[in-house]
Motif scaffolding. Structure first.
Motif, PDB file in Angstrom:
ATOM      1  N   GLY A 187       0.925  -1.091  -0.072  1.00  0.00           N
ATOM      2  CA  GLY A 187       0.048   0.028   0.056  1.00  0.00           C
ATOM      3  C   GLY A 187       0.838   1.380  -0.069  1.00  0.00           C
ATOM      4  O   GLY A 187       1.837   1.260   0.877  1.00  0.00           O
ATOM      5  N   VAL A 188       0.707   2.172  -0.846  1.00  0.00           N
ATOM      6  CA  VAL A 188       1.278   3.574  -0.946  1.00  0.00           C
ATOM      7  C   VAL A 188       0.184   4.645  -0.723  1.00  0.00           C
ATOM      8  O   VAL A 188      -0.870   4.573  -1.084  1.00  0.00           O
ATOM      9  CB  VAL A 188       2.120   3.639  -1.983  1.00  0.00           C
ATOM     10  CG1 VAL A 188       2.878   2.535  -2.201  1.00  0.00           C
ATOM     11  CG2 VAL A 188       1.182   3.790  -3.245  1.00  0.00           C
ATOM     12  N   LEU A 221      -3.022   3.902  -3.004  1.00  0.00           N
ATOM     13  CA  LEU A 221      -3.022   2.948  -4.069  1.00  0.00           C
ATOM     14  C   LEU A 221      -2.503   1.682  -3.292  1.00  0.00           C
ATOM     15  O   LEU A 221      -1.592   1.577  -2.587  1.00  0.00           O
ATOM     16  CB  LEU A 221      -2.313   3.433  -5.236  1.00  0.00           C
ATOM     17  CG  LEU A 221      -2.588   4.657  -5.813  1.00  0.00           C
ATOM     18  CD1 LEU A 221      -1.488   5.452  -6.044  1.00  0.00           C
ATOM     19  CD2 LEU A 221      -3.294   4.330  -6.870  1.00  0.00           C
ATOM     20  N   TYR A 222      -2.981   0.228  -4.032  1.00  0.00           N
ATOM     21  CA  TYR A 222      -2.380  -0.788  -3.437  1.00  0.00           C
ATOM     22  C   TYR A 222      -2.034  -1.891  -4.665  1.00  0.00           C
ATOM     23  O   TYR A 222      -2.669  -1.874  -5.823  1.00  0.00           O
ATOM     24  CB  TYR A 222      -3.549  -1.658  -2.440  1.00  0.00           C
ATOM     25  CG  TYR A 222      -4.025  -0.791  -1.509  1.00  0.00           C
ATOM     26  CD1 TYR A 222      -3.461  -1.156  -0.128  1.00  0.00           C
ATOM     27  CD2 TYR A 222      -4.945  -0.031  -1.467  1.00  0.00           C
ATOM     28  CE1 TYR A 222      -3.699  -0.360   0.978  1.00  0.00           C
ATOM     29  CE2 TYR A 222      -5.298   0.846  -0.410  1.00  0.00           C
ATOM     30  CZ  TYR A 222      -4.832   0.405   0.915  1.00  0.00           C
ATOM     31  OH  TYR A 222      -5.239   1.055   2.122  1.00  0.00           O
ATOM     32  N   LEU A 231       9.898  -4.863   1.420  1.00  0.00           N
ATOM     33  CA  LEU A 231       9.413  -3.481   0.931  1.00  0.00           C
ATOM     34  C   LEU A 231      10.609  -2.750   0.202  1.00  0.00           C
ATOM     35  O   LEU A 231      10.420  -1.860  -0.918  1.00  0.00           O
ATOM     36  CB  LEU A 231       9.129  -2.629   2.189  1.00  0.00           C
ATOM     37  CG  LEU A 231       8.493  -1.401   1.972  1.00  0.00           C
ATOM     38  CD1 LEU A 231       6.974  -1.673   1.140  1.00  0.00           C
ATOM     39  CD2 LEU A 231       8.216  -0.728   3.347  1.00  0.00           C
ATOM     40  N   ALA A 232      11.791  -2.944   0.706  1.00  0.00           N
ATOM     41  CA  ALA A 232      13.064  -2.298  -0.022  1.00  0.00           C
ATOM     42  C   ALA A 232      13.024  -2.640  -1.700  1.00  0.00           C
ATOM     43  O   ALA A 232      13.790  -1.966  -2.513  1.00  0.00           O
ATOM     44  CB  ALA A 232      14.348  -2.739   0.609  1.00  0.00           C
ATOM     45  N   LYS A 263       4.705   3.780   2.620  1.00  0.00           N
ATOM     46  CA  LYS A 263       4.265   2.673   1.864  1.00  0.00           C
ATOM     47  C   LYS A 263       4.588   1.693   2.865  1.00  0.00           C
ATOM     48  O   LYS A 263       5.390   1.713   3.753  1.00  0.00           O
ATOM     49  CB  LYS A 263       5.331   2.435   0.501  1.00  0.00           C
ATOM     50  CG  LYS A 263       6.781   2.407   0.608  1.00  0.00           C
ATOM     51  CD  LYS A 263       7.513   2.369  -0.540  1.00  0.00           C
ATOM     52  CE  LYS A 263       8.746   2.885  -0.592  1.00  0.00           C
ATOM     53  NZ  LYS A 263       9.405   2.957  -2.181  1.00  0.00           N
ATOM     54  N   SER A 264       3.849   0.400   2.893  1.00  0.00           N
ATOM     55  CA  SER A 264       3.917  -0.770   3.801  1.00  0.00           C
ATOM     56  C   SER A 264       3.292  -1.870   3.115  1.00  0.00           C
ATOM     57  O   SER A 264       2.707  -1.776   1.958  1.00  0.00           O
ATOM     58  CB  SER A 264       3.063  -0.309   5.001  1.00  0.00           C
ATOM     59  OG  SER A 264       1.671   0.081   4.568  1.00  0.00           O
ATOM     60  N   ILE A 265       3.631  -3.147   3.726  1.00  0.00           N
ATOM     61  CA  ILE A 265       3.060  -4.404   3.285  1.00  0.00           C
ATOM     62  C   ILE A 265       2.176  -4.760   4.222  1.00  0.00           C
ATOM     63  O   ILE A 265       2.552  -4.971   5.611  1.00  0.00           O
ATOM     64  CB  ILE A 265       4.336  -5.251   2.979  1.00  0.00           C
ATOM     65  CG1 ILE A 265       5.162  -4.755   1.570  1.00  0.00           C
ATOM     66  CG2 ILE A 265       3.683  -6.786   2.680  1.00  0.00           C
ATOM     67  CD1 ILE A 265       6.375  -5.526   1.305  1.00  0.00           C
ATOM     68  N   THR A 266       1.031  -5.293   3.851  1.00  0.00           N
ATOM     69  CA  THR A 266      -0.071  -5.830   4.665  1.00  0.00           C
ATOM     70  C   THR A 266      -0.398  -7.312   4.234  1.00  0.00           C
ATOM     71  O   THR A 266      -0.841  -7.426   3.029  1.00  0.00           O
ATOM     72  CB  THR A 266      -1.275  -5.046   4.564  1.00  0.00           C
ATOM     73  OG1 THR A 266      -1.025  -3.585   4.947  1.00  0.00           O
ATOM     74  CG2 THR A 266      -2.316  -5.535   5.670  1.00  0.00           C
ATOM     75  N   PRO A 267      -0.085  -8.314   5.150  1.00  0.00           N
ATOM     76  CA  PRO A 267      -0.543  -9.572   4.898  1.00  0.00           C
ATOM     77  C   PRO A 267      -1.961  -9.855   4.847  1.00  0.00           C
ATOM     78  O   PRO A 267      -2.886  -8.983   5.400  1.00  0.00           O
ATOM     79  CB  PRO A 267       0.068 -10.403   6.053  1.00  0.00           C
ATOM     80  CG  PRO A 267       0.154  -9.707   6.987  1.00  0.00           C
ATOM     81  CD  PRO A 267       0.264  -8.278   6.472  1.00  0.00           C
TER      82      PRO A 267
END
Length: 390
Positions: A187-188, A221-222, A231-232, A263-267
């Motif tokens: 997600g950003v 946005l996703y 994430l990198a 920005k992040s990552i969601t399981p």
């Protein structure tokens, strides 16, 4: 210290419950492990169902939502290179609003402060005791490190999936249902006007994409990604490039790019625990259930939970335990409907890495049917906009 209801967690569930109890004349204290500014700023969900909107208006904390929220009468399913609009208002008479969860939290914190309602931030070492009695207690350290004991008549566990309330229930009491999905969401938040006036749910062979917004100047946005990715590995250029591919359409559409602020990552997972109570401990929101975010149900389910719980606790403290005893059963009927809808949206829109050609054709068939059948579109719109509380 003593209060009638100890509420663990100052997210939307805990703060809304506290405020609803206040309106019923019931005393409550909210305990939160994070500091005040962190709670006010943490970014979460952004879609409010119509029943959620109506409740916030009803209790007097919907003024900023009405002024700054973005009402929507539909959204787009994008597949086969084209948009297929789901006309929520035309099909159901309802609307939704895009208004960030953190904004609702800010409104509720402000309402608490205006009325002098107690919320303690930055607490630690929280422990629950005597939950199976009529006199439970919460021990904790306050923000200054002082050990406190809060005696109460009931405890509301609104502290999320990773909180301490659910694990405090003795082993063997709860039955959990859990499913992890083979993908995650990147997600950003971008500082750019939305590229489309409504949300876009895009099905693409490379993976799902979602175009949403938080304000006329901020776009959310996703992208569907592998949950093992770091994430990198996702530079800003790579993110915009992938979004452009997955959101591409034959219609007049141009993806507006801008600086990425976060920005992040969601399981992705589905989770339900039954029952949602033990003795005088009642679980609400993410402490009791998780839905994949595709159906926009997480925060709205928490609101529905605490609406029931506020009435159950009010009745319990006035000597009638019937609603408190039924709390779990009442909430779980709605929870499982939302779980199914969220699973349905997730399964229909995402690219399953294990799917074969047969399954991929079924996905497209479901999308095409939903977009072309008024009955199917109405069912989707009805669930998305929010079923009545009762």
């Amino acid at each position: 210290m003593r209060t009638q209801v100890a509420i663990i967690g100052a997210g939307p569930a805990g703060l809304l419950l506290s405020y609803l109890l206040h309106l019923e004349g019931v005393d409550a204290v909210v305990l939160e492990s994070r500091d005040r500014e962190y709670v006010r700023k943490r970014v979460r969900a952004g879609v409010c169902e119509q029943p959620t909107i109506e409740l916030l208006r009803e209790i007097g904390v919907g003024r900023r939502l009405d002024a700054e929220g973005m009402p929507h009468e539909g959204f787009s399913l994008r597949f086969d290179g084209a948009d297929h609009r789901i006309a929520i208002t035309e099909l159901t008479g309802k609307t939704i609003a895009v208004y960030g969860q953190q904004e609702i939290v800010k409104d509720l914190i402000d309402a608490h402060e205006e009325r002098g309602l107690p919320v303690e931030f930055a607490v630690s070492s929280v422990e629950l005791s005597d939950m199976d009695t009529a006199s439970p207690a919460v021990r904790y350290r306050d923000a200054d490190g002082v050990e406190r004991t809060l005696e109460c008549d009931a405890i509301a566990g609104c502290d999320g999936f990773h909180g301490i309330c659910r694990p405090s229930i003795p082993s063997g009491v709860l039955h959990t249902f859990d499913r992890e999905y083979p993908f995650a969401w990147l997600g950003v938040m971008a500082e750019t006007p939305p590229s489309h006036e409504e949300l876009i749910y895009a099905h693409h062979e490379r993976g799902f994409a979602l175009h949403s917004m938080r304000s006329p100047e901020l776009t959310r946005l996703y992208l569907q990604i592998d949950p093992a990715e770091e994430l990198a590995a996702w530079s800003d250029d790579r993110i915009w490039s992938e979004l452009a591919v997955r959101l591409e359409t034959s219609a007049d559409f141009s993806l507006k790019e801008g600086p990425i602020l976060d920005k992040s990552i969601t399981p992705m997972r589905s989770f339900v625990t039954e029952p949602m109570s033990y003795g005088r401990l009642f679980l609400a929101g993410d402490a009791a259930h998780i839905v994949p975010p595709t159906g926009a149900k997480g925060m709205n389910l928490a609101v529905a939970d605490v609406r029931v719980l506020s009435r159950a606790l009010t009745s319990l403290l006035r000597g009638d335990s019937m609603l408190a005893e039924s709390y779990s059963d009442i909430c779980l009927r709605r929870v499982w409907r939302a779980e199914h809808f969220s699973w349905y949206m997730t399964s229909m829109l995402h690219a399953d890495p294990a799917a074969d050609d047969f399954q991929r054709r079924l996905q497209l068939s479901q999308l095409r049917y939903t977009a072309s059948s008024r009955a199917a579109a109405t069912s989707l719109a009805e669930n998305y906009a929010g079923l009545p509380f009762e």
